[in-house]
Enzyme design. Structure first.
Site, mmCIF file in Angstrom:
data_model
loop_
_atom_site.group_PDB
_atom_site.id
_atom_site.type_symbol
_atom_site.label_atom_id
_atom_site.label_comp_id
_atom_site.label_asym_id
_atom_site.label_seq_id
_atom_site.Cartn_x
_atom_site.Cartn_y
_atom_site.Cartn_z
ATOM 1 N N TYR A 151 0.849 -1.201 0.000
ATOM 2 C CA TYR A 151 0.000 0.000 0.000
ATOM 3 C C TYR A 151 0.878 1.242 0.000
ATOM 4 O O TYR A 151 0.709 2.137 -0.844
ATOM 5 C CB TYR A 151 -0.920 -0.030 1.213
HETATM 6 N N1 NDP Z 1 -9.048 7.732 6.387
HETATM 7 C C1 NDP Z 1 -7.837 8.143 6.694
HETATM 8 O O1 NDP Z 1 -7.531 8.455 7.878
HETATM 9 C C2 NDP Z 1 -6.800 8.229 5.634
HETATM 10 C C3 NDP Z 1 -7.122 8.186 4.281
HETATM 11 N N2 NDP Z 1 -6.132 8.301 3.345
HETATM 12 C C4 NDP Z 1 -6.504 8.304 1.915
HETATM 13 O O2 NDP Z 1 -7.593 9.177 1.711
HETATM 14 C C5 NDP Z 1 -8.468 8.625 0.697
HETATM 15 C C6 NDP Z 1 -9.869 8.458 1.270
HETATM 16 O O3 NDP Z 1 -9.760 7.700 2.476
HETATM 17 P P1 NDP Z 1 -11.060 6.953 3.067
HETATM 18 O O4 NDP Z 1 -12.280 7.725 2.757
HETATM 19 O O5 NDP Z 1 -10.736 6.584 4.473
HETATM 20 O O6 NDP Z 1 -11.063 5.630 2.167
HETATM 21 P P2 NDP Z 1 -12.031 4.365 2.258
HETATM 22 O O7 NDP Z 1 -11.142 3.150 2.217
HETATM 23 O O8 NDP Z 1 -12.988 4.507 3.378
HETATM 24 O O9 NDP Z 1 -12.860 4.471 0.885
HETATM 25 C C7 NDP Z 1 -12.157 4.367 -0.312
HETATM 26 C C8 NDP Z 1 -13.141 4.383 -1.463
HETATM 27 O O10 NDP Z 1 -12.449 3.832 -2.585
HETATM 28 C C9 NDP Z 1 -13.252 2.796 -3.152
HETATM 29 N N3 NDP Z 1 -12.461 1.707 -3.724
HETATM 30 C C10 NDP Z 1 -11.656 0.827 -3.077
HETATM 31 N N4 NDP Z 1 -11.203 -0.112 -3.938
HETATM 32 C C11 NDP Z 1 -11.747 0.189 -5.161
HETATM 33 C C12 NDP Z 1 -11.678 -0.413 -6.455
HETATM 34 N N5 NDP Z 1 -10.989 -1.532 -6.664
HETATM 35 N N6 NDP Z 1 -12.377 0.171 -7.467
HETATM 36 C C13 NDP Z 1 -13.103 1.291 -7.262
HETATM 37 N N7 NDP Z 1 -13.210 1.911 -6.068
HETATM 38 C C14 NDP Z 1 -12.539 1.348 -5.031
HETATM 39 C C15 NDP Z 1 -14.081 2.254 -2.003
HETATM 40 O O11 NDP Z 1 -15.224 1.599 -2.520
HETATM 41 P P3 NDP Z 1 -15.898 0.389 -1.674
HETATM 42 O O12 NDP Z 1 -16.744 1.046 -0.648
HETATM 43 O O13 NDP Z 1 -16.669 -0.388 -2.694
HETATM 44 O O14 NDP Z 1 -14.748 -0.420 -1.070
HETATM 45 C C16 NDP Z 1 -14.386 3.517 -1.227
HETATM 46 O O15 NDP Z 1 -15.503 4.187 -1.737
HETATM 47 C C17 NDP Z 1 -7.820 7.312 0.257
HETATM 48 O O16 NDP Z 1 -7.017 7.523 -0.886
HETATM 49 C C18 NDP Z 1 -6.955 6.938 1.441
HETATM 50 O O17 NDP Z 1 -5.867 6.089 1.091
HETATM 51 C C19 NDP Z 1 -4.810 8.392 3.675
HETATM 52 C C20 NDP Z 1 -4.442 8.423 4.995
HETATM 53 C C21 NDP Z 1 -5.403 8.396 6.059
HETATM 54 N N1 LIG Z 2 -8.232 3.560 1.572
HETATM 55 C C1 LIG Z 2 -7.897 3.837 2.838
HETATM 56 N N2 LIG Z 2 -6.650 4.228 3.140
HETATM 57 C C2 LIG Z 2 -6.329 4.470 4.447
HETATM 58 C C3 LIG Z 2 -7.285 4.357 5.454
HETATM 59 C C4 LIG Z 2 -8.600 3.951 5.105
HETATM 60 O O1 LIG Z 2 -9.492 3.829 5.963
HETATM 61 N N3 LIG Z 2 -8.855 3.705 3.800
HETATM 62 N N4 LIG Z 2 -6.976 4.619 6.753
HETATM 63 C C5 LIG Z 2 -5.729 4.930 7.112
HETATM 64 C C6 LIG Z 2 -5.446 5.149 8.584
HETATM 65 O O2 LIG Z 2 -6.283 6.165 9.091
HETATM 66 C C7 LIG Z 2 -4.008 5.504 8.916
HETATM 67 O O3 LIG Z 2 -3.679 6.711 8.320
HETATM 68 C C8 LIG Z 2 -3.845 5.651 10.413
HETATM 69 O O4 LIG Z 2 -3.997 4.432 11.024
HETATM 70 C C9 LIG Z 2 -4.622 5.011 6.131
HETATM 71 N N5 LIG Z 2 -5.078 4.828 4.772
#
Ligand code: NDP
Ligand SMILES: Nc1nc2c(c(=O)[nH]1)N=C([C@H](O)[C@@H](O)CO)CN2
Length: 239
Positions: A151
């Protein structure tokens, strides 16, 4: 009204919040989703165009790109879709984990950026820096991760795409990355994990969607910021 903004992964959490914010601002939003949650129907009722696409299915990706290529221009593309797969995934072997991480975080953004570059340039209407690509990466792109190696490596590759596409698409299109750390916990995160994770930052808090929304707004409104990664991480690098 300006040209549409494409956001990937709008079904929940940050992507859903970004889509709702932009719709409330009056933007035309095209959202991609994999799973159909009630949020998808809500976004549609708010005027968004929703396209179902599983980025792990190359035929669906090509169909998505063909559909988007019918539009004359775009104001922005926000690459938010992401799958947070651990290396010890019970479902997938190591090569499958790496393949999936590269597919969703690198291959699809790369193909979309190349295919839609001219539409983004047209969306700038001749104004320097008036269109945007935003790659949502992760703090671990610079730090690595012992449990999410594939990742983190794929997010580092996505971060590198920022440099190449910024140089390639200037001066009409700005290309930036947003590198979050602790924005939103997942419902399955237990208290011990939450405390351990919060303690990694000198600002120990669950930041919330608004931190990403505000930075997205800043980047969309800028006409001079490009080729940079913008950290939203509570000072994790100083712990
Ligand atoms: N949340 C956090 O604290 C953090 C988030 N991030 C980044 O911020 C962004 C948003 O995070 P967050 O909202 O938590 O992410 P989530 O993992 O909650 O949601 C990600 C979204 O991407 C979709 N997705 C995953 N796999 C696929 C696929 N193969 N094809 C199409 N769509 C797909 C999911 O759809 P489905 O529901 O169908 O799985 C979902 O709607 C991401 O890029 C994440 O890596 C980075 C660091 C911290
Ligand atoms: N696709 C996602 N990426 C990440 C998520 C998640 O929920 N969906 N969450 C994190 C964590 O919050 C991490 O930043 C701290 O534990 C990272 N990326």
């Amino acid at each position: 009204m300006t040209a549409p903004i494409i956001i990937t992964g709008v079904g929940k959490r940050i992507g859903y919040a970004l889509a709702k914010h932009l719709l409330a601002q009056g933007h035309k939003v095209i959202g991609t989703y994999r799973s159909h949650y009630p949020s998808i129907d809500e976004l549609q009722s708010l005027g968004a165009t929703l396209i179902q696409c599983d980025f792990y299915d190359n035929a669906q990706v090509q169909n998505l790109i063909e559909q988007l290529s019918q539009y004359p221009k775009f104001r922005a593309i926000i690459h938010n879709a992401s799958d947070w797969l651990a290396d010890n995934s019970p479902e997938f072997a190591a090569h499958e984990v790496m393949q999936r991480m590269i597919q969703v975080h690198v291959n699809v953004p790369y193909q979309m950026n190349l295919a839609l570059a001219s539409k983004l340039q047209a969306g700038a209407e001749g104004e320097i820096g008036a269109s945007d690509i935003i790659h949502i990466t992760d703090y671990v792109a610079e730090k690595g991760s012992a449990k999410h190696i594939a990742y983190a490596a794929s997010k580092a590759a996505l971060d590198n795409l920022t440099l190449s596409f910024a140089a390639k698409l200037a001066p009409e299109v700005k290309v930036n990355a947003i590198a979050p750390a602790m924005i939103l916990f997942n419902p399955s995160d237990d208290e011990a994990y939450r405390q351990k994770t919060l303690a990694k930052a000198i600002l120990p808090k669950e930041a919330g969607n608004h931190e990403i929304i505000e930075l997205m707004e800043y980047l969309l409104n800028s006409r001079y910021v490009t080729g940079r990664s913008h950290h939203v991480d509570g000072g994790r690098h100083l712990r």
